[in-house]
Write a protein that holds these residues in place. Sequence first.
Motif, PDB file in Angstrom:
ATOM      1  N   GLY A 118       0.798  -1.223   0.000  1.00 34.32           N
ATOM      2  CA  GLY A 118       0.000   0.000   0.000  1.00 34.32           C
ATOM      3  C   GLY A 118       0.830   1.271   0.000  1.00 34.32           C
ATOM      4  O   GLY A 118       0.298   2.360  -0.223  1.00 34.32           O
ATOM      5  N   ALA A 119       2.146   1.144   0.231  1.00 36.43           N
ATOM      6  CA  ALA A 119       3.001   2.337   0.310  1.00 36.43           C
ATOM      7  C   ALA A 119       3.085   3.062  -1.026  1.00 36.43           C
ATOM      8  O   ALA A 119       2.944   2.454  -2.087  1.00 36.43           O
ATOM      9  CB  ALA A 119       4.414   1.930   0.745  1.00 36.43           C
ATOM     10  N   PHE A 120       3.321   4.363  -0.953  1.00 39.43           N
ATOM     11  CA  PHE A 120       3.574   5.147  -2.172  1.00 39.43           C
ATOM     12  C   PHE A 120       4.913   5.837  -2.043  1.00 39.43           C
ATOM     13  O   PHE A 120       5.142   6.600  -1.104  1.00 39.43           O
ATOM     14  CB  PHE A 120       2.470   6.182  -2.405  1.00 39.43           C
ATOM     15  N   HIS A 121       5.811   5.551  -2.995  1.00 40.01           N
ATOM     16  CA  HIS A 121       7.139   6.171  -2.955  1.00 40.01           C
ATOM     17  C   HIS A 121       7.488   6.912  -4.246  1.00 40.01           C
ATOM     18  O   HIS A 121       8.607   7.394  -4.388  1.00 40.01           O
ATOM     19  CB  HIS A 121       8.198   5.118  -2.642  1.00 40.01           C
ATOM     20  N   GLY A 122       6.538   6.989  -5.192  1.00 40.41           N
ATOM     21  CA  GLY A 122       6.797   7.732  -6.420  1.00 40.41           C
ATOM     22  C   GLY A 122       6.643   6.856  -7.655  1.00 40.41           C
ATOM     23  O   GLY A 122       6.399   5.657  -7.552  1.00 40.41           O
ATOM     24  N   ARG A 123       6.792   7.475  -8.836  1.00 40.36           N
ATOM     25  CA  ARG A 123       6.416   6.814 -10.096  1.00 40.36           C
ATOM     26  C   ARG A 123       7.579   6.467 -11.007  1.00 40.36           C
ATOM     27  O   ARG A 123       7.370   5.859 -12.044  1.00 40.36           O
ATOM     28  CB  ARG A 123       5.464   7.732 -10.869  1.00 40.36           C
ATOM     29  N   THR A 124       8.781   6.960 -10.709  1.00 43.29           N
ATOM     30  CA  THR A 124       9.927   6.561 -11.541  1.00 43.29           C
ATOM     31  C   THR A 124      10.219   5.082 -11.243  1.00 43.29           C
ATOM     32  O   THR A 124       9.753   4.537 -10.248  1.00 43.29           O
ATOM     33  CB  THR A 124      11.145   7.434 -11.217  1.00 43.29           C
ATOM     34  N   MET A 125      10.987   4.423 -12.097  1.00 45.64           N
ATOM     35  CA  MET A 125      11.034   2.961 -12.029  1.00 45.64           C
ATOM     36  C   MET A 125      11.577   2.423 -10.703  1.00 45.64           C
ATOM     37  O   MET A 125      11.080   1.408 -10.220  1.00 45.64           O
ATOM     38  CB  MET A 125      11.820   2.402 -13.221  1.00 45.64           C
ATOM     39  N   GLY A 126      12.574   3.088 -10.131  1.00 44.29           N
ATOM     40  CA  GLY A 126      13.088   2.623  -8.833  1.00 44.29           C
ATOM     41  C   GLY A 126      12.069   2.874  -7.734  1.00 44.29           C
ATOM     42  O   GLY A 126      11.762   1.994  -6.933  1.00 44.29           O
ATOM     43  N   ALA A 127      11.540   4.095  -7.694  1.00 46.18           N
ATOM     44  CA  ALA A 127      10.544   4.450  -6.678  1.00 46.18           C
ATOM     45  C   ALA A 127       9.274   3.616  -6.855  1.00 46.18           C
ATOM     46  O   ALA A 127       8.668   3.174  -5.871  1.00 46.18           O
ATOM     47  CB  ALA A 127      10.224   5.944  -6.755  1.00 46.18           C
ATOM     48  N   LEU A 128       8.903   3.353  -8.091  1.00 49.86           N
ATOM     49  CA  LEU A 128       7.713   2.528  -8.367  1.00 49.86           C
ATOM     50  C   LEU A 128       7.940   1.093  -7.902  1.00 49.86           C
ATOM     51  O   LEU A 128       7.013   0.432  -7.425  1.00 49.86           O
ATOM     52  CB  LEU A 128       7.397   2.562  -9.872  1.00 49.86           C
ATOM     53  N   SER A 129       9.166   0.632  -8.012  1.00 53.42           N
ATOM     54  CA  SER A 129       9.484  -0.729  -7.553  1.00 53.42           C
ATOM     55  C   SER A 129       9.287  -0.840  -6.051  1.00 53.42           C
ATOM     56  O   SER A 129       8.966  -1.909  -5.537  1.00 53.42           O
ATOM     57  CB  SER A 129      10.933  -1.084  -7.906  1.00 53.42           C
TER      58      SER A 129
END
Length: 378
Positions: A118-129
């Motif tokens: 459920g966490a949200f850390h962003g949308r770029t590929m590393g953050a999305l991972s």
Amino acid sequence: MMRNYGTPSRTFVTGKGCVVKDDQGKSYLDFLAGIATNVLGHGHPAVTKAVTNQVSTLAHVSNFFAHPQGLRLASRLQDMTGDVNARVFFCNSGAEANEAALKISRRTGRSRIVAAQGAFHGRTMGALSMTGQPSKREPFAPLLKCISHVPYGDLSAMSRAVSKKTAMVIVEPIMGEAGVITPEDGYLAGLREICDRVGALLVFDCVQTGIGRTGQWFGFEHEKVRPDVVTLAKGLGGGLPLGATIAYGRAAQLLQPGDHGTTFGGNPIACAAANAVLDVIESKKLMQSAKIFEKKIKKSLSDVPGISEVRGRGLLLGIELTTPIAKKVATLMLEAGVIVNAASDQTIRIAPPLIVTMPQIEKFIVVFKKVMKESDHG
Ligand SMILES: *Cc1c(COP(=O)(O)O)cnc(C)c1O
């Protein structure tokens, strides 16, 4: 523009304080603040002055060189950590701040990461991972390997998920995007113990919960816990794009010269805005008032029919409804002239500017109660 945001229902053209105006001339009380970003509201004189002075003095120098606004801001962020060995990396957004944390963790020589479902850390590929929301991840597989997600708030699940191969554990002190999910006291300190046992870095993503939002500089400070890395963005620049990754102690030495960089990150204009934001939060005691407003809102809304719970800290609050009508409620609120956000089917999130006044809080409460009555929540 592309279709990624859907079609916005309003176009805003001006703003002053906690009020924005659309292109039809209608005014709205802004209780979302650009998603916890405009901490001083719109058109604050301190930010306006700082940005205007800076853009006419020195707007950009590249990261080959230092500049006074960046040095001052870094040293203030260091002061907030209470650790003279803390060091700061500036970037432009929350996703970038978390990407930097990820790269710092790789420099431990380990590569595994544990994050929360459920966490949200962003949308770029590393953050999305690291983001723990399947709907956002699945269309973009394959993502980074060796990242697992465990239930939020569950220390035994986290304990089972980490090992001596874990580079970092990343968690939001309150999960904002997921619906202002607030863990029990002791969770963050428990994570510290688990990370110490296996030698993993503990990273707190304070992108949404930082900069006074929860009544303290960082969203984890109600617990006595020292993380290894903290990420910031949203409120830091008071509406200008600015992110920061702060590493404590030994973690601050992991990135080596040449390891990481960004052209615009920590540019003088954004740093000038951030210094003005911190000045005003301090001088106007906005963290104290956030706690007073939290109490007022929780007290006024907790026994309203259709509301089961008001959770969160300071001015990041989730209003849990008894039925899944949050989208409808948010739309009715907008029509009634108040901006809120449906963070989930059943949760309304509010994150007003920290400069909000008691009369504006009272107006929000009156309108919210009225909308709850109208929306026939069953
Ligand atoms: C908004 C948010 C991000 C992403 O920030 P961007 O600036 O949109 O990249 C990361 N983490 C948390 C907790 C957030 O709320």
